[in-house]
Design an enzyme around this catalytic site. Sequence first.
Site, PDB file in Angstrom:
ATOM      1  N   THR A  12       0.819  -1.221   0.000  1.00 43.51           N
ATOM      2  CA  THR A  12       0.000   0.000   0.000  1.00 43.51           C
ATOM      3  C   THR A  12       0.844   1.258   0.000  1.00 43.51           C
ATOM      4  OG1 THR A  12      -1.800  -1.156   1.087  1.00 43.51           O
ATOM      5  CG2 THR A  12      -1.806   1.213   1.311  1.00 43.51           C
ATOM      6  N   SER A  58       1.691  -7.718  -0.605  1.00 44.14           N
ATOM      7  CA  SER A  58       2.461  -8.650   0.221  1.00 44.14           C
ATOM      8  C   SER A  58       1.775 -10.004   0.394  1.00 44.14           C
ATOM      9  CB  SER A  58       2.809  -8.028   1.568  1.00 44.14           C
ATOM     10  OG  SER A  58       1.693  -7.968   2.413  1.00 44.14           O
ATOM     11  N   THR A  91       1.704  -4.366   4.320  1.00 41.59           N
ATOM     12  CA  THR A  91       1.588  -4.643   5.758  1.00 41.59           C
ATOM     13  C   THR A  91       1.021  -6.032   6.068  1.00 41.59           C
ATOM     14  OG1 THR A  91      -0.619  -3.638   5.840  1.00 41.59           O
ATOM     15  CG2 THR A  91       1.270  -2.209   6.317  1.00 41.59           C
TER      16      THR A  91
HETATM   17  N1  ASP Z   1      -2.269  -4.819   0.160  1.00 43.37           N
HETATM   18  C1  ASP Z   1      -1.347  -4.411   1.094  1.00 43.37           C
HETATM   19  C2  ASP Z   1      -0.218  -5.415   1.192  1.00 43.37           C
HETATM   20  O1  ASP Z   1       0.513  -5.510   0.251  1.00 43.37           O
HETATM   21  C3  ASP Z   1      -1.834  -4.001   2.424  1.00 43.37           C
HETATM   22  C4  ASP Z   1      -0.899  -2.956   2.953  1.00 43.37           C
HETATM   23  O2  ASP Z   1       0.209  -2.817   2.480  1.00 43.37           O
HETATM   24  O3  ASP Z   1      -1.304  -2.257   3.893  1.00 43.37           O
HETATM   25  O4  ASP Z   1      -0.043  -6.097   2.181  1.00 43.37           O
END
Ligand code: ASP
Length: 324
Positions: A12, A58, A91
Amino acid sequence: MKKIHILATGGTISARGPAGRTAGYQDGAFRIEQLLEGVEGAAALARITGEQIFTLSSEDMTGAHWLALARRINQLAEEGTADGFVVTHGTNTLEETAYFLHLTVKTDRPVVLTGSMRPATANSADGAQNLYEAIAVAASGEARGKGVLVVFSDGIYGARGVQKVNCFRPDAFNSRDFGCLGYVQDDLPVFFQTPAEDHTLRTPFQTEGLQTLPPVEIAYFYADADPCVVPLLAGRARGLVIAGAGSGQMSSPWKDAVREAARRIPVVRCSRTGSGLVGRESRDAEAGTLWGMTLPPVKARILLSLGLTVTDSREALQEFFQTY
Ligand code: ASP
């Protein structure tokens, strides 16, 4: 001035969404060079270089990505081209990558992971401040030798204890009972704890020569769960982690299925609660199970997998859970 190298992986923090809004965004829209342009004052913290090692959300992170990331950091550390590293990361699985690197990077130079909960285009996006603080921590002498760290929303966390504890708000990470290692205010990190466990240079785990990681699955127990999942997962894995109720508990049918699985592969009991201690119980000896201590299931899976790269001995594997 310290040299800090950033390895960007997506998430993100790299996302673009509808102007000002927090939802409905696309990860990977901004490359690391563009992200750095939005971090006011970064050039005063360190001499910064960056590379886009991956561009993914992720949830798409795999063991192959972890191996490539650890090797790249090890290579750069050995060449001596950077004094510290920052990894930008989604995250959702950030704590898993952090713990994998904590066990496999062979350097005492700071390695700091960060990300954001809001896309770069949101009002009050949190990525620029998190990245600024992560660079400040990576450039600080105090971060050296503390293993892999996570900097998020003004907190500094150790890779072993940190967890994503909120799926919505910007202050999304903490280490529950273990507390945070410190705070960071702008360019000023303040440490008040040091990780107690062995890590990085003091583990036997190497990534060189590994093509893949030994497969380890997680079976999630809940009231009235069908035990059929245990042999199913055990049949395709070299190790199994049970996300048990409370302190790694499960129903009688699950105990039978787990005893059977443990005849063939190591099975580690953990807790689905996310905190507390899963210690040795008398039935572990009879059932042939190991106990995951304070590691949550997703991190026990990583330690068991890396453990299986160096030994098949159940005693030695259990010892890893007491040590790392
Ligand atoms: N979609 C995101 C990830 O790649 C969520 C984030 O980064 O907050 O985990």
